[in-house]
Design an enzyme around this catalytic site. Structure first.
Site, short mmCIF file in Angstrom:
data_model
loop_
_atom_site.label_atom_id
_atom_site.label_comp_id
_atom_site.label_asym_id
_atom_site.label_seq_id
_atom_site.Cartn_x
_atom_site.Cartn_y
_atom_site.Cartn_z
N GLY A 100 37.48 40.34 42.76
CA GLY A 100 38.21 39.82 41.60
C GLY A 100 38.64 40.98 40.71
CB THR A 123 43.72 41.87 40.70
OG1 THR A 123 43.34 40.62 41.31
CG2 THR A 123 43.83 42.93 41.77
CB ALA A 182 38.43 42.97 36.84
NE ARG A 183 44.48 41.85 35.28
CZ ARG A 183 45.05 41.17 34.30
NH1 ARG A 183 45.70 41.80 33.34
NH2 ARG A 183 45.00 39.85 34.28
CE LYS A 213 28.11 39.87 21.88
NZ LYS A 213 29.30 40.68 21.62
CG HIS A 232 26.71 32.87 25.91
ND1 HIS A 232 26.49 33.80 26.90
CD2 HIS A 232 27.96 32.43 26.09
CE1 HIS A 232 27.59 33.91 27.64
NE2 HIS A 232 28.48 33.07 27.16
P1 NAP Z 1 40.89 35.26 37.21
O1 NAP Z 1 41.67 35.99 36.19
O2 NAP Z 1 41.38 33.95 37.73
O3 NAP Z 1 40.66 36.25 38.44
C1 NAP Z 1 40.15 35.82 39.68
C2 NAP Z 1 40.10 37.00 40.62
O4 NAP Z 1 39.58 36.56 41.87
C3 NAP Z 1 41.44 37.63 40.90
O5 NAP Z 1 41.26 39.02 41.02
C4 NAP Z 1 41.83 37.02 42.22
O6 NAP Z 1 42.73 37.87 42.85
C5 NAP Z 1 40.47 36.98 42.92
N1 NAP Z 1 40.38 35.98 43.99
C6 NAP Z 1 40.72 34.66 43.94
N2 NAP Z 1 40.50 34.08 45.12
C7 NAP Z 1 40.03 35.04 45.95
C8 NAP Z 1 39.62 35.06 47.30
N3 NAP Z 1 39.67 33.98 48.09
N4 NAP Z 1 39.18 36.22 47.82
C9 NAP Z 1 39.12 37.34 47.06
N5 NAP Z 1 39.49 37.40 45.78
C10 NAP Z 1 39.95 36.26 45.23
O7 NAP Z 1 39.39 34.97 36.71
P2 NAP Z 1 38.56 35.77 35.60
O8 NAP Z 1 38.91 35.20 34.26
O9 NAP Z 1 38.69 37.24 35.80
O10 NAP Z 1 37.08 35.28 35.91
C11 NAP Z 1 36.33 35.77 37.01
C12 NAP Z 1 34.90 35.22 36.91
O11 NAP Z 1 34.33 35.65 35.68
C13 NAP Z 1 34.83 33.69 36.87
O12 NAP Z 1 33.64 33.29 37.49
C14 NAP Z 1 34.75 33.36 35.38
O13 NAP Z 1 34.11 32.15 35.14
C15 NAP Z 1 33.91 34.54 34.90
N6 NAP Z 1 34.08 34.87 33.49
C16 NAP Z 1 35.30 35.26 33.00
C17 NAP Z 1 35.43 35.59 31.66
C18 NAP Z 1 36.75 36.07 31.10
O14 NAP Z 1 36.77 36.45 29.93
N7 NAP Z 1 37.82 36.09 31.85
C19 NAP Z 1 34.32 35.53 30.82
C20 NAP Z 1 33.09 35.13 31.34
C21 NAP Z 1 32.98 34.82 32.67
P3 NAP Z 1 43.74 37.37 44.02
O15 NAP Z 1 44.40 36.12 43.53
O16 NAP Z 1 44.65 38.53 44.21
O17 NAP Z 1 42.88 37.14 45.20
#
Ligand code: NAP
EC number: 1.1.1.49
Length: 484
Positions: free
Chosen positions: A17, A19, A23-24, A182, A240
């Protein structure tokens, strides 16, 4: 005094993930700061992995932009950014398919610490764990980092734990809750367990009640339909707020060590009493001007999901019997503010004639904004004219005394990732903790679902529904002001 940077061993960190939004926005900018701090030994690499078809150069370009957009002051250091980017690799991989796994296996032929960050939807965790195992990429020394949500109830959390346990030992699994990363949360433990002063008063003889507030100003916006299946209880309280409550309420662990600490946190969760329905207030924000209501954001005109929750909890043990813990969290509130307040009891008797005010000591732990800890103490108002008392905050963060290092508060994610590389699980949730938290949460959710409980509406920019204020007023207490 300059802060010490503790060296880590060379590592390969694969971000599934890589991208994605998390991650970003958080992981890569945080890793860049660790790079700047000298915590990335020269041979260490970060390997982005996702389905998108791109090469390492393409990925570096994406992360260059991410640092420019989401980095702090350090985003101006272009030479350093370029040096950091050379550490990045990318593998196009499908968690559910076979493509890319051989490439990753090939890339990982090195004898360094291996960590795998599952920054993807939880439905992919099992597939990733299995393929890492099948392709012999993650040996017994490897670590995996899993993001929230960790299940949506006890059954799904258990299932997830079992799936991960098929391929990884508990000592390899790092369930991340960034609240634990934190600085102030860790300082809370230093203050509590590093001083003689606090622990003797940390009980029902001296503490009147404890408040934990995590308030956000944003609504559910673009993630409305996802959020609508979860709500504030699942999204914030089960993880949390529960973790913060545990750190405040737990008995002193014998050592500052992963299992000693997690054993104590688990005992707190197990001692939580069921919460009576009239001690829970659920809310939903209304529309304001052009801003949509919760139901519009969630695209569900009949939604009963809460964007706000306040509750009064009790911990059934000797230390806390009779001390209420008031928890509150919500979206579209007055300010972005997270705080834990330990409110001490009133003095039994005031010796100061004419002093009508009620003076209380309050230990306040602010997680955001302006991370810090202070103690409200009562002193004499300076000047002549008799003994007038005032309450003033005593700063326990001492940023000034610590000089530069006092200001150098690193982001929770970067700190936690470095703990993963070091193999230190102290600030990560253990599987049984997560399950225990759901075991307490599930019946509360089932209860309001069975009652068809309708959330109370509240005005955006307020402190939540009126009933939440009443929850405290009925007990002769007040919430602390939500201020940014
Ligand atoms: P996101 O923006 O939807 O990113 C999902 C990532 O997974 C993308 O890099 C996508 O890239 C990849 N992906 C999707 N299907 C895939 C597959 N079959 N194989 C390999 N890679 C795949 O989600 P996110 O917001 O970063 O969240 C990621 C995780 O962190 C989730 O569990 C979310 O609940 C958790 N989280 C996020 C936040 C936040 O602030 N964003 C905060 C707390 C927790 P491709 O489409 O190129 O495959």
């Amino acid at each position: 005094m300059v802060s010490r940077v503790i060296p880590v061993d060379p590592f390969d960190l694969v971000i599934f993930g890589g991208t994605g939004d998390l991650a970003r926005r958080k992981i890569l900018p945080g890793l860049f700061r660790r790079f700047l701090a000298g915590q990335m030994p020269p041979s260490s690499r970060i390997i982005g992995a996702a389905r998108s078809d791109m090469d390492a150069e393409g990925y570096r370009g994406m992360i260059r932009e991410a640092i420019a957009e989401f980095g702090g002051d350090e985003r101006d250091q272009s030479d350093q950014i370029e040096a950091f980017l050379t550490r990045l690799e990318y593998v196009a991989i499908d968690a559910m398919g076979d493509g890319g796994w051989a490439d990753l296996a090939e890339l990982m032929q090195r004898d360094v610490v291996r960590a795998f960050y599952f920054s993807v939807a939880p439905s992919l965790f099992g597939a990733l764990a299995e393929r890492l195992h099948v392709h012999k990429i993650a040996g017994p020394q490897a670590r995996i980092v899993v993001e929230k949500p960790f299940g949506r109830d006890l059954d799904t959390a258990r299932e997830l734990n079992q799936t991960l346990a098929e391929h990884f030992d508990e000592s390899q699994i790092y369930r991340i809750d960034h609240y634990l990363g934190k600085e102030t949360v860790q300082n809370l433990m230093a203050v509590r367990f590093g001083n003689m002063l606090f622990e003797p008063l940390w009980n029902n003889h001296y503490v009147d009640h404890i408040q934990i507030t995590v308030a956000e100003t944003v609504g559910v916006g673009g993630r409305g339909s996802y959020y609508d299946k979860s709500g504030a209880m699942r999204d914030m309280v089960q993880n949390h707020l529960m973790q913060l409550l545990c750190l405040i309420a737990m008995e002193p662990p014998s050592r500052f060590e992963a299992d000693a600490l997690r054993d104590e946190k688990l005992k707190v969760i197990r001692a939580l009493e069921p919460v009576a329905p009239h001690h829970i207030v659920r809310g939903q924000y209304e529309a304001r001007g052009d801003e949509p209501s919760y139901r519009e954001d969630a695209e569900n005109p009949k939604s009963f999901t809460e964007s706000f929750i306040a509750m009064k909890c009790h911990i059934a043990n000797w230390r806390w019997a009779g001390v209420p813990f008031y928890l509150r969290t919500g979206k579209k509130l007055r300010a972005r503010s997270s705080e834990i307040a330990v409110v001490y009891k009133d003095l039994g008797h005031s010796i100061f004639e004419g002093d009508e005010a009620r003076h209380r000591n309050i230990l306040s732990i602010r997680l955001q904004p302006n991370e810090g800890i202070d103690m409200q103490v009562t002193i004499k108002e300076p000047g002549p004219g008799g003994m007038r008392l005032v309450d003033v905050p005593l700063d326990l963060t001492f940023a000034e005394a610590l000089g530069e290092s006092g200001h150098e508060i690193s982001d929770a994610y970067e700190r936690l990732i470095m703990d993963v590389i070091r193999g230190n699980q102290t600030l990560f949730m253990r599987g049984d903790e997560v399950e225990a938290a759901w075991r307490w949460t599930d019946p509360l959710i089932e209860g309001w679902e069975a009652r068809n409980d309708v959330p109370k509406l509240y005005e955006p920019g307020s402190s939540g529904p009126e009933d939440a204020l009443m929850l405290m007023h009925r007990d002769g207490r007040r919430w602390r002001e939500i201020k940014g």
